[in-house]
Design a protein around this motif. Structure first.
Motif, mmCIF file in Angstrom:
data_model
loop_
_atom_site.group_PDB
_atom_site.id
_atom_site.type_symbol
_atom_site.label_atom_id
_atom_site.label_comp_id
_atom_site.label_asym_id
_atom_site.label_seq_id
_atom_site.Cartn_x
_atom_site.Cartn_y
_atom_site.Cartn_z
ATOM 1 N N ASN A 77 125.861 65.078 38.543
ATOM 2 C CA ASN A 77 124.520 65.460 38.105
ATOM 3 C C ASN A 77 123.689 64.252 37.690
ATOM 4 O OD1 ASN A 77 125.274 68.039 38.621
ATOM 5 N ND2 ASN A 77 125.700 68.573 36.481
ATOM 6 N N MET A 81 120.146 63.353 39.326
ATOM 7 C CA MET A 81 118.920 63.189 38.538
ATOM 8 C C MET A 81 118.312 61.807 38.776
ATOM 9 S SD MET A 81 118.339 63.999 34.565
ATOM 10 C CE MET A 81 117.122 63.144 33.595
ATOM 11 N N ASP B 51 131.661 75.973 35.425
ATOM 12 C CA ASP B 51 130.637 74.945 35.400
ATOM 13 C C ASP B 51 129.363 75.547 35.993
ATOM 14 O OD1 ASP B 51 128.943 72.856 35.943
ATOM 15 O OD2 ASP B 51 130.488 71.529 36.756
ATOM 16 N N CYS B 53 126.786 74.389 37.020
ATOM 17 C CA CYS B 53 126.086 73.619 38.049
ATOM 18 C C CYS B 53 126.715 73.873 39.409
ATOM 19 C CB CYS B 53 126.166 72.124 37.774
ATOM 20 S SG CYS B 53 125.530 71.669 36.180
ATOM 21 N N GLU B 54 127.865 74.533 39.414
ATOM 22 C CA GLU B 54 128.575 74.742 40.669
ATOM 23 C C GLU B 54 128.157 76.047 41.318
ATOM 24 O OE1 GLU B 54 132.806 74.431 40.273
ATOM 25 O OE2 GLU B 54 132.676 72.247 40.038
ATOM 26 N N ASP B 76 120.844 66.601 29.759
ATOM 27 C CA ASP B 76 119.665 66.878 30.573
ATOM 28 C C ASP B 76 119.990 66.973 32.056
ATOM 29 O OD1 ASP B 76 118.296 66.894 28.268
ATOM 30 O OD2 ASP B 76 116.976 65.215 28.712
ATOM 31 N N GLU B 77 120.863 66.064 32.534
ATOM 32 C CA GLU B 77 121.133 66.067 33.978
ATOM 33 C C GLU B 77 121.825 67.363 34.402
ATOM 34 O OE1 GLU B 77 122.228 63.680 31.868
ATOM 35 O OE2 GLU B 77 124.302 63.138 32.249
ATOM 36 N N ASP B 78 122.686 67.906 33.529
ATOM 37 C CA ASP B 78 123.358 69.166 33.851
ATOM 38 C C ASP B 78 122.355 70.326 33.860
ATOM 39 O OD1 ASP B 78 125.615 67.657 33.896
ATOM 40 O OD2 ASP B 78 126.442 68.392 32.014
ATOM 41 N N LEU B 80 119.164 70.138 34.466
ATOM 42 C CA LEU B 80 118.304 69.985 35.643
ATOM 43 C C LEU B 80 118.995 70.529 36.900
ATOM 44 C CD1 LEU B 80 115.854 68.750 37.208
ATOM 45 C CD2 LEU B 80 117.210 66.674 37.436
ATOM 46 N N VAL B 81 120.225 70.077 37.132
ATOM 47 C CA VAL B 81 120.922 70.462 38.360
ATOM 48 C C VAL B 81 121.212 71.964 38.366
ATOM 49 C CG1 VAL B 81 123.044 70.163 39.695
ATOM 50 C CG2 VAL B 81 121.850 68.170 38.791
ATOM 51 N N GLN B 84 118.096 73.664 39.380
ATOM 52 C CA GLN B 84 117.779 73.433 40.797
ATOM 53 C C GLN B 84 118.701 74.230 41.717
ATOM 54 O OE1 GLN B 84 117.758 69.028 41.062
ATOM 55 N NE2 GLN B 84 115.551 69.184 41.382
ATOM 56 N N VAL B 85 119.991 74.264 41.389
ATOM 57 C CA VAL B 85 120.928 75.034 42.212
ATOM 58 C C VAL B 85 120.552 76.519 42.157
ATOM 59 C CG1 VAL B 85 123.353 75.747 42.495
ATOM 60 C CG2 VAL B 85 122.822 73.367 41.985
#
Lengths: 134, 220
Positions: A77, A81, B51, B53-54, B76-78, B80-81, B84-85
């Motif tokens: 991730n 990003m 998870d 994000c998966e 934040d990155e988790d 966001l993804v 998006q997913v």
């Protein structure tokens, strides 16, 4: 070429050292300065401590002037990003990233990123080797 | 409504609890086993391991029929993804992300997240409101419309003091709505309202013009 690499793990360090030896101008980022011990002693590029998902760090690393950005940290991730920041905010012409998860790889590849999944590539390699197509 | 919450930390847990009380259908996705056991113990079987994000986890969670996904992990990155997913692979109509670094707000909107909440910004604004010299405070952000409802306190040295509202040049789209004066009932602002020191004004403004609005009403 001016290349910014995020993540100085085994892959990042190996790539940096190969490109450096070929005469490219490399800047490599990692959140932990201990990671830089993986770089060869004759590395001529710049090693910078910082988080590549922060635009401030990326600017410090000169992202506005690079030809390519490579995201190879351990976190899928985080790579995703950072790659999107590089592409959408800084308009880096070439953005490449590593995503271990095959499904996420597929999704971001559909969004036009050059995404590589070591999981898929390595499994394929092993399979070919096993079945004698290597 | 079916709402998926990614992240069963403090925010995720209390959010799930509040939404369940409202009668919504809620599922919390949490990686950590002990956190999952805690939530299951407190709220019943509304938490699944995985998870968020998966895509495989989201499939199992029934993301395709979810009305909303709210990602509230500490990374934040988790968040966001995950959004998006949900949006791209499952067509979830509305995605919300918690933002830990306030600087990521703009980026997340740009990358398709519908709504963002920055806990740090919320705390900062609440504290700033208590600082008497602070001119403009956000009360509500209407992110979809790019508008904000703000409170402005007119400082003693404001160039607008003694002027009527119609004589103040305001940025495009900004409207002064309500005036709150000490010892008076709140009332609607008209073009003839005269600005006084200490007035509290509630205004609607395009977020991009906030600084202009502030400089139109602040001190010299």
């Amino acid at each position: 070429m001016k290349i910014l690499i995020m993540g100085c793990g085994r892959t990042g360090a190996q790539l940096a050292s190969m490109l450096d030896a070929d005469g490219h101008q490399i800047t490599i980022l990692d959140t932990n300065d201990y990671s830089f011990h993986r770089l060869p002693p004759d590395f001529k590029g710049t090693a910078l401590v910082g988080d590549g998902t922060s635009d401030e760090t990326l600017m410090k690393a000169g992202i506005e002037k690079v030809d390519a950005f490579v995201a190879v940290t351990q976190g899928d991730n985080r790579n995703i990003m950072a790659a999107q920041i590089a592409r959408h905010i800084f308009k880096v012409p070439r953005v490449i990233l590593r995503v271990y998860d095959p499904l996420r790889r597929e999704l971001y590849s559909k969004l036009g990123f050059d995404v590589f999944s070591p999981t898929v590539i390595f499994a394929q390699l092993l399979k070919d080797n096993l079945l004698g197509k290597g | 409504m079916y709402i998926i919450i990614v992240g069963g930390g403090k925010v995720g847990f209390h959010l799930a609890k509040a939404l369940l009380t409202e009668g919504q259908e809620v599922l919390v996705i949490e990686k950590d086993r002990s956190r999952l056991d805690f939530i299951t113990g407190e709220l019943g079987g509304v938490c699944m391991a995985g998870d968020g994000c998966e895509a495989s986890t989201l499939t199992e969670a029934g993301a395709a029929r979810a009305d909303m996904l709210i990602a509230v992990t500490g990374d934040d990155e988790d968040n966001l993804v995950s959004c998006q997913v949900a949006k791209l692979s499952f067509k979830v109509p509305r995605t919300t992300a918690r933002i830990n670094n306030p600087k990521n707000e703009k980026l997340f909107h740009m990358l398709g997240v519908d709504f963002t909440v920055s806990s740090i910004n919320v705390i900062l604004e609440n504290i700033q409101q208590e600082v008497p010299t602070h001119v403009l405070t956000h009360l509500l952000n209407l992110q979809d419309r790019g508008l904000g409802i703000v409170e402005i306190r007119i400082p003693a040295d404001s160039k607008s003091i003694g002027k009527k509202v119609k004589d103040i040049s305001l940025p495009t789209g900004s409207m002064l709505i309500l005036i709150l004066r000490r010892d008076e009932e709140p009332r609607l602002i008209t073009s003839a309202t005269e600005i006084q020191t200490g007035d509290q004004i509630i205004a609607l403004t395009p977020t991009v013009n906030e600084d202009l609005l502030k400089s139109a009403l602040k001190g010299r």
